[in-house]
Scaffold this motif. Structure first.
Motif, PDB file in Angstrom:
ATOM      1  N   GLU A 193       0.764  -1.022  -0.098  1.00 15.87           N
ATOM      2  CA  GLU A 193       0.169   0.053   0.094  1.00 15.87           C
ATOM      3  C   GLU A 193       0.751   1.269   0.030  1.00 15.87           C
ATOM      4  N   PHE A 194       2.124   1.197  -0.735  1.00 13.97           N
ATOM      5  CA  PHE A 194       2.989   2.358  -0.723  1.00 13.97           C
ATOM      6  C   PHE A 194       2.207   3.585  -1.115  1.00 13.97           C
ATOM      7  N   VAL A 195       2.535   4.574  -0.211  1.00 14.63           N
ATOM      8  CA  VAL A 195       1.612   5.811  -0.471  1.00 14.63           C
ATOM      9  C   VAL A 195       2.547   7.020  -0.106  1.00 14.63           C
ATOM     10  N   THR A 196       2.601   7.946  -0.775  1.00 21.91           N
ATOM     11  CA  THR A 196       3.433   9.017  -0.631  1.00 21.91           C
ATOM     12  C   THR A 196       2.538  10.435   0.019  1.00 21.91           C
ATOM     13  N   CYS A 197       3.105  11.035   0.865  1.00 22.67           N
ATOM     14  CA  CYS A 197       2.196  12.405   0.994  1.00 22.67           C
ATOM     15  C   CYS A 197       2.993  13.432   0.241  1.00 22.67           C
ATOM     16  N   GLY A 198       2.275  14.583   0.171  1.00 23.35           N
ATOM     17  CA  GLY A 198       2.931  15.370  -0.657  1.00 23.35           C
ATOM     18  C   GLY A 198       2.393  15.487  -2.112  1.00 23.35           C
ATOM     19  N   GLY A 199       2.798  16.356  -3.098  1.00 23.35           N
ATOM     20  CA  GLY A 199       2.177  16.349  -4.445  1.00 23.35           C
ATOM     21  C   GLY A 199       1.731  17.759  -4.744  1.00 23.35           C
TER      22      GLY A 199
ATOM     23  N   GLY B  30      -6.012  11.301  -8.020  1.00 28.61           N
ATOM     24  CA  GLY B  30      -5.303  10.162  -7.230  1.00 28.61           C
ATOM     25  C   GLY B  30      -4.079  10.902  -6.590  1.00 28.61           C
ATOM     26  N   GLU B  31      -3.153  10.087  -6.293  1.00 30.54           N
ATOM     27  CA  GLU B  31      -2.071  10.260  -5.460  1.00 30.54           C
ATOM     28  C   GLU B  31      -0.917  11.440  -5.815  1.00 30.54           C
ATOM     29  N   VAL B  32      -1.153  11.829  -7.069  1.00 26.92           N
ATOM     30  CA  VAL B  32      -0.265  13.049  -7.523  1.00 26.92           C
ATOM     31  C   VAL B  32      -0.765  14.226  -6.891  1.00 26.92           C
ATOM     32  N   MET B  33      -1.788  14.262  -6.241  1.00 26.25           N
ATOM     33  CA  MET B  33      -2.164  15.561  -5.377  1.00 26.25           C
ATOM     34  C   MET B  33      -1.810  15.149  -4.197  1.00 26.25           C
ATOM     35  N   ASP B  34      -1.753  16.267  -3.235  1.00 27.13           N
ATOM     36  CA  ASP B  34      -1.416  16.159  -1.786  1.00 27.13           C
ATOM     37  C   ASP B  34      -2.422  15.684  -0.915  1.00 27.13           C
ATOM     38  N   VAL B  35      -2.906  14.577  -1.355  1.00 23.01           N
ATOM     39  CA  VAL B  35      -4.055  13.953  -0.704  1.00 23.01           C
ATOM     40  C   VAL B  35      -3.547  12.384  -0.208  1.00 23.01           C
ATOM     41  N   ASP B  36      -3.697  12.042   0.814  1.00 23.00           N
ATOM     42  CA  ASP B  36      -3.541  10.662   1.146  1.00 23.00           C
ATOM     43  C   ASP B  36      -4.182  10.229   2.317  1.00 23.00           C
ATOM     44  N   GLY B  37      -4.585   8.979   2.281  1.00 21.07           N
ATOM     45  CA  GLY B  37      -5.488   8.311   3.443  1.00 21.07           C
ATOM     46  C   GLY B  37      -4.854   7.203   3.991  1.00 21.07           C
ATOM     47  N   ILE B  38      -5.228   6.746   5.177  1.00 22.62           N
ATOM     48  CA  ILE B  38      -4.824   5.713   6.194  1.00 22.62           C
ATOM     49  C   ILE B  38      -4.954   4.638   5.293  1.00 22.62           C
ATOM     50  N   THR B  39      -4.423   3.408   5.611  1.00 26.06           N
ATOM     51  CA  THR B  39      -4.675   2.157   5.182  1.00 26.06           C
ATOM     52  C   THR B  39      -6.289   1.681   5.328  1.00 26.06           C
ATOM     53  N   GLY B  40      -6.870   1.099   4.337  1.00 24.59           N
ATOM     54  CA  GLY B  40      -8.252   0.447   4.681  1.00 24.59           C
ATOM     55  C   GLY B  40      -9.240   1.059   3.628  1.00 24.59           C
ATOM     56  N   GLY B  41      -8.729   1.288   2.317  1.00 27.87           N
ATOM     57  CA  GLY B  41      -9.438   1.646   1.077  1.00 27.87           C
ATOM     58  C   GLY B  41      -9.812   3.080   0.844  1.00 27.87           C
ATOM     59  N   PHE B  42      -9.221   3.848   1.683  1.00 28.34           N
ATOM     60  CA  PHE B  42      -9.442   5.357   1.665  1.00 28.34           C
ATOM     61  C   PHE B  42      -8.470   5.896   0.350  1.00 28.34           C
ATOM     62  N   ASN B  43      -7.579   5.504   0.166  1.00 32.98           N
ATOM     63  CA  ASN B  43      -6.724   6.024  -1.159  1.00 32.98           C
ATOM     64  C   ASN B  43      -7.113   5.594  -2.467  1.00 32.98           C
TER      65      ASN B  43
END
Length: 409
Positions: free
Chosen positions: A347-353, A376-389
């Motif tokens: 579930e590799f996710v980065t914050c930032g973008g 998606g993740e190119v924006m500065d949005v990130d959720g915790i693990t559990g289907g949020f991203n």
């Protein structure tokens, strides 16, 4: 210039969702999806251990938005246009039923991510989305009435609309081609990672999992949930959530900090001391090692006793106060010195973008560059693990598709 063309950059969840929905809603639109690697929907494939954690069974938008360490206010607005029930219905209409697990995570009833991948590929085929893999984008150039998408080894593509869903980049310099369009980049950092504890004796219990409360010494970071002991340290949902909320704070500490684990979240030191006193009377003749009264995994219990210096033959009635004090500390305030992190690959996710103030949450269109959209993740949005991203990916992809289709008339 093709004024009926949309180029989607990125073959992940957000990119695919935008591509198939835009092509479906605007029949005259030519949609080209570019993916730099040879693999499409690679995160969808590995998510949830290969089952694909499609979304989260959230009761409402407010509850859902609070699961995003970054982007809460943004998703609160965007979810008003496309939310969990819409995701469930979209897949149901295409023959894919989803189910909710007790912890709220939602999966296809087949328990296979391939079901989701096949559905999206079928939609792409049905609506004639052109998919080009091994096609890397090197830049975007504004034209009089659209965009020129520059490719690394091929001629550029002229287009009216561009949707960027290139995922999160671990290094800031990878965002250079987007910065060149005038957008500000919030520096990227890992968001979901596990805690490394090299040489700590607890790693001998790799594979053991138990619900615990975790807090980071010297901070306000605190989470509760399953904690998994691995061969490098600590992982599991409680650790990953802590890492998401503390992404910037823990990076500033250079990933050197102390995690304090309470393996009995219903207890503190005082209540546990009272509890153990009563057990010395009630279980006096029983050996402490044989069975633990707290429902902990047996290997974890025995480890705690060893670390506390409790003799293997000791009975409850014989527990010396010195060892009892050590045991209490092990159970409700175990200090785990952390030295480094390991990326949680699945579930590799980065914050930032891309800075969120530069994007309209109602359309996903750039406020600086007309006809340029993000998802998606190119924006500065990130959720915790559990289907949020994934929910953010579906929502942003759908909303952009709707906006583009509206502009096509």
């Amino acid at each position: 210039m093709k004024d009926n063309r949309l180029v989607v950059i990125g073959g992940g969840a957000a990119g695919f969702f935008c591509a198939v929905n835009a092509a479906r809603m605007a029949k005259s639109l030519e949609v080209i999806l570019l993916e730099k690697s040879s693999k499409l929907l690679s995160k969808v494939k590995v998510s949830g251990g290969g089952r694909c954690n499609v979304t989260h069974n959230a009761p409402d938008i407010l509850y859902m938005s609070k699961r995003y360490p970054r982007g809460q206010h943004f998703v609160k607005k965007s979810f008003g246009h496309f939310f969990v029930p819409d995701t469930i219905q979209w897949f149901r209409e295409r023959g894919v039923a989803l189910k909710a697990e007790p912890d709220g995570r939602m999966f296809p009833v087949t328990d296979s991510s391939q079901t989701i991948i096949d559905c999206l590929l079928r939609e792409a085929d049905k609506h004639r989305v052109q998919i080009r893999t091994n096609t890397a984008v090197s830049g975007l150039e504004k034209t009089a009435d659209g965009w020129k998408v520059l490719l690394q080894d091929e001629p550029p593509i002229e287009t009216k609309f561009v949707f960027v869903a290139a995922g999160g980049y671990p290094q800031a310099d990878k965002f250079g081609w987007l910065q060149a369009t005038g957008h500000e980049i919030v520096p990227p950092l890992p968001s979901l990672f596990t805690f490394n504890m090299p040489g700590n004796p607890i790693i001998s219990l790799m594979g053991v999992s138990s619900v615990a409360a975790v807090k980071i010494a010297g901070t306000k970071l605190q989470e509760q949930g399953p904690v998994l002991i691995t061969h490098w340290g600590l992982s599991g949902p409680a650790i990953l959530r802590t890492s998401a909320w503390g992404a910037r704070e823990l990076a500033a500490l250079q990933y050197q900090f102390t995690a304090i684990v309470n393996w009995l979240p219903d207890h503190n030191e005082n209540s546990l001391r009272e509890d153990l006193q009563s057990r010395r009377f009630d279980l006096g003749a029983q050996k402490i090692y044989n069975k633990n009264p707290f429902g902990l995994p047996q290997r974890l219990w025995q480890f705690m006793l060893e670390q506390s210096g409790v003799a293997e033959e000791a009975r409850w009635a014989d527990l010396p106060s010195k060892e009892q004090n050590k045991l209490i500390k092990q159970l409700v305030a175990m200090e785990c010195p952390v030295k480094g992190k390991t990326t949680f690959k699945e579930e590799f996710v980065t914050c930032g973008g891309i800075k969120l103030s530069e994007i309209d949450p109602n359309t996903m269109e750039s406020k600086l560059c007309p006809q340029l959209y993000f998802g998606g993740e190119v924006m500065d949005v990130d959720g915790i693990t559990g289907g949020f991203n994934f929910q953010h990916a579906w929502s942003s992809g759908y909303i952009a598709a709707q906006s583009i289709a509206d502009k096509m008339g």
